[in-house]
Design a protein around this motif. Structure first.
Motif, PDB file in Angstrom:
ATOM      1  N   VAL A 127       0.856  -1.197   0.000  1.00  0.00           N
ATOM      2  CA  VAL A 127       0.000   0.000   0.000  1.00  0.00           C
ATOM      3  C   VAL A 127       0.890   1.245   0.000  1.00  0.00           C
ATOM      4  N   SER A 128       0.669   2.116  -1.000  1.00  0.00           N
ATOM      5  CA  SER A 128       1.568   3.271  -1.172  1.00  0.00           C
ATOM      6  C   SER A 128       1.605   4.148   0.075  1.00  0.00           C
ATOM      7  N   ALA A 129       0.450   4.497   0.635  1.00  0.00           N
ATOM      8  CA  ALA A 129       0.403   5.427   1.770  1.00  0.00           C
ATOM      9  C   ALA A 129       1.043   4.830   3.024  1.00  0.00           C
ATOM     10  N   LEU A 130       1.270   3.508   3.014  1.00  0.00           N
ATOM     11  CA  LEU A 130       1.901   2.850   4.161  1.00  0.00           C
ATOM     12  C   LEU A 130       3.327   2.413   3.816  1.00  0.00           C
ATOM     13  N   ASN A 131       3.899   3.108   2.824  1.00  0.00           N
ATOM     14  CA  ASN A 131       5.279   2.804   2.406  1.00  0.00           C
ATOM     15  C   ASN A 131       5.477   1.332   2.065  1.00  0.00           C
ATOM     16  N   GLY A 132       4.471   0.729   1.430  1.00  0.00           N
ATOM     17  CA  GLY A 132       4.620  -0.662   0.986  1.00  0.00           C
ATOM     18  C   GLY A 132       4.125  -1.707   1.964  1.00  0.00           C
ATOM     19  N   ALA A 133       3.741  -1.292   3.171  1.00  0.00           N
ATOM     20  CA  ALA A 133       3.158  -2.249   4.124  1.00  0.00           C
ATOM     21  C   ALA A 133       1.739  -2.604   3.658  1.00  0.00           C
ATOM     22  N   PRO A 134       1.187  -3.749   4.057  1.00  0.00           N
ATOM     23  CA  PRO A 134       1.814  -4.778   4.889  1.00  0.00           C
ATOM     24  C   PRO A 134       2.856  -5.634   4.163  1.00  0.00           C
ATOM     25  N   GLY A 135       2.868  -5.638   2.817  1.00  0.00           N
ATOM     26  CA  GLY A 135       3.952  -6.290   2.075  1.00  0.00           C
ATOM     27  C   GLY A 135       4.213  -7.722   2.513  1.00  0.00           C
ATOM     28  N   VAL A 136       5.462  -7.988   2.841  1.00  0.00           N
ATOM     29  CA  VAL A 136       5.837  -9.364   3.199  1.00  0.00           C
ATOM     30  C   VAL A 136       5.122  -9.829   4.476  1.00  0.00           C
ATOM     31  N   HIS A 137       4.576  -8.886   5.248  1.00  0.00           N
ATOM     32  CA  HIS A 137       3.871  -9.235   6.493  1.00  0.00           C
ATOM     33  C   HIS A 137       2.351  -9.336   6.300  1.00  0.00           C
ATOM     34  N   SER A 138       1.889  -9.422   5.051  1.00  0.00           N
ATOM     35  CA  SER A 138       0.447  -9.358   4.782  1.00  0.00           C
ATOM     36  C   SER A 138      -0.362 -10.413   5.543  1.00  0.00           C
ATOM     37  N   ASN A 186      -7.223  -8.644   9.258  1.00  0.00           N
ATOM     38  CA  ASN A 186      -6.232  -7.970   8.405  1.00  0.00           C
ATOM     39  C   ASN A 186      -6.884  -6.837   7.608  1.00  0.00           C
ATOM     40  N   MET A 187      -8.048  -7.145   7.020  1.00  0.00           N
ATOM     41  CA  MET A 187      -8.719  -6.106   6.208  1.00  0.00           C
ATOM     42  C   MET A 187      -9.202  -4.957   7.089  1.00  0.00           C
ATOM     43  N   ASP A 188      -9.749  -5.282   8.256  1.00  0.00           N
ATOM     44  CA  ASP A 188     -10.243  -4.219   9.150  1.00  0.00           C
ATOM     45  C   ASP A 188      -9.087  -3.305   9.567  1.00  0.00           C
ATOM     46  N   LYS A 189      -7.946  -3.899   9.863  1.00  0.00           N
ATOM     47  CA  LYS A 189      -6.792  -3.082  10.271  1.00  0.00           C
ATOM     48  C   LYS A 189      -6.360  -2.163   9.123  1.00  0.00           C
ATOM     49  N   LEU A 190      -6.374  -2.704   7.913  1.00  0.00           N
ATOM     50  CA  LEU A 190      -5.954  -1.894   6.763  1.00  0.00           C
ATOM     51  C   LEU A 190      -6.963  -0.766   6.491  1.00  0.00           C
ATOM     52  N   LEU A 191      -8.243  -1.078   6.596  1.00  0.00           N
ATOM     53  CA  LEU A 191      -9.263  -0.035   6.374  1.00  0.00           C
ATOM     54  C   LEU A 191      -9.112   1.072   7.416  1.00  0.00           C
ATOM     55  N   ALA A 248      -6.302   1.877   8.946  1.00  0.00           N
ATOM     56  CA  ALA A 248      -5.044   2.600   8.673  1.00  0.00           C
ATOM     57  C   ALA A 248      -5.220   3.629   7.556  1.00  0.00           C
ATOM     58  N   LEU A 249      -6.187   3.368   6.649  1.00  0.00           N
ATOM     59  CA  LEU A 249      -6.380   4.274   5.503  1.00  0.00           C
ATOM     60  C   LEU A 249      -7.588   5.199   5.681  1.00  0.00           C
ATOM     61  N   ALA A 250      -8.184   5.182   6.868  1.00  0.00           N
ATOM     62  CA  ALA A 250      -9.454   5.905   7.077  1.00  0.00           C
ATOM     63  C   ALA A 250      -9.364   7.372   6.671  1.00  0.00           C
ATOM     64  N   ASN A 251      -8.247   8.030   6.959  1.00  0.00           N
ATOM     65  CA  ASN A 251      -8.127   9.458   6.637  1.00  0.00           C
ATOM     66  C   ASN A 251      -7.166   9.711   5.485  1.00  0.00           C
ATOM     67  N   GLU A 252      -6.983   8.707   4.673  1.00  0.00           N
ATOM     68  CA  GLU A 252      -5.954   8.775   3.625  1.00  0.00           C
ATOM     69  C   GLU A 252      -6.620   8.983   2.259  1.00  0.00           C
ATOM     70  N   SER A 253      -6.169   9.986   1.513  1.00  0.00           N
ATOM     71  CA  SER A 253      -6.763  10.178   0.178  1.00  0.00           C
ATOM     72  C   SER A 253      -6.089   9.273  -0.859  1.00  0.00           C
ATOM     73  N   ASP A 254      -4.809   8.955  -0.657  1.00  0.00           N
ATOM     74  CA  ASP A 254      -4.115   8.048  -1.585  1.00  0.00           C
ATOM     75  C   ASP A 254      -4.384   6.605  -1.152  1.00  0.00           C
ATOM     76  N   ARG A 255      -5.232   5.912  -1.901  1.00  0.00           N
ATOM     77  CA  ARG A 255      -5.577   4.529  -1.540  1.00  0.00           C
ATOM     78  C   ARG A 255      -4.942   3.539  -2.520  1.00  0.00           C
ATOM     79  N   SER A 256      -3.925   3.990  -3.248  1.00  0.00           N
ATOM     80  CA  SER A 256      -3.333   3.110  -4.259  1.00  0.00           C
ATOM     81  C   SER A 256      -2.510   1.997  -3.601  1.00  0.00           C
TER      82      SER A 256
END
Ligand code: IMP
Length: 193
Positions: free
Chosen positions: A73-84, A97-102, A104-112
């Motif tokens: 995930v770009s906004a997380l500098n590539g995390a979770p990556g190998v730790h997915s 895992n999905m809930d944690k990621l959602l 982490a991105l709650a206030n993030e405009s870059d969701r790429s």
């Protein structure tokens, strides 16, 4: 021809079987009655993939291939990556895992984000890796019931549906795994293995 896939993950195996030419039979660790977990402690996706393939080769002496995958995930500098797999803890829960990621991105405009699969083939003489990537965005909620893992929150580039809203044949048009498999199958053809 029979080929060993170094995985217990039946959903991954189903995806791989769906793109195999007829006549090629995929054996999973379940078929080999190996129920032990393969360690996944390497610092990179490439390292884990190579480790899994070699681990099975050493135990069975059979040519084999492995798949290791991460969501970057770009906004997380590539995390979770190998730790997915263990992003939300050792229980490896897809929902957690999905809930944690959602969150982490709650206030993030870059969701790429991108999925990356590295497949490793090894047979004792040859060891070769094949990488499949798919770019996309993380949805704002979980949608769909197909697939597995992070599929309900990943929308591939230029598409409207998450992977979990697509039948497998449609996921295969874009997926990291289908792209890595296409390279692997082309390699097998040239080697006439
Ligand atoms: P691993 O390659 O089995 O270690 O998978 C790492 C993590 O990515 C796990 O949480 C998997 O569920 C997830 N994952 C692997 N492949 C896919 C996929 O094709 N779609 C969604 N999630 C996946």
């Amino acid at each position: 021809m029979k080929i060993v896939f170094a995985s217990h993950n039946q959903k991954k195996a189903a995806e791989i079987r769906s793109v195999l030419p007829s006549g090629m039979i995929l054996l999973t660790l379940h078929d080999l009655e190996l129920h032990e977990e393969i360690p996944e402690d390497e610092p990179t996706i490439e390292g884990n993939s190579a480790f899994k393939a070699n681990w099975v080769l050493q135990r069975f002496g059979l040519p084999c291939f492995a798949d290791d995958t991460g969501l970057e995930v770009s906004a997380l500098n590539g995390a979770p990556g190998v730790h997915s797999a263990r992003y939300a803890g050792p229980a490896r829960s897809d929902d957690a895992n999905m809930d944690k990621l959602l969150r982490a991105l709650a206030n993030e405009s870059d969701r790429s984000a991108q999925f990356k699969t590295v497949m490793t083939y090894c047979d004792g003489e040859i060891e070769q890796q094949f990488t499949g990537l798919v770019k996309g965005v993380i949805a704002t909620e979980k949608l769909g019931a197909e697939g597995f893992g992070y599929d309900p929150i990943f929308v591939p580039e230029d598409q409207q549906l998450t992977f979990a809203q697509m039948p497998l044949a449609q996921k295969n048009l874009y997926s990291h795994r289908a792209r890595a498999m296409a390279q692997f199958l082309a390699f097998l053809k040239t080697k006439a293995l």
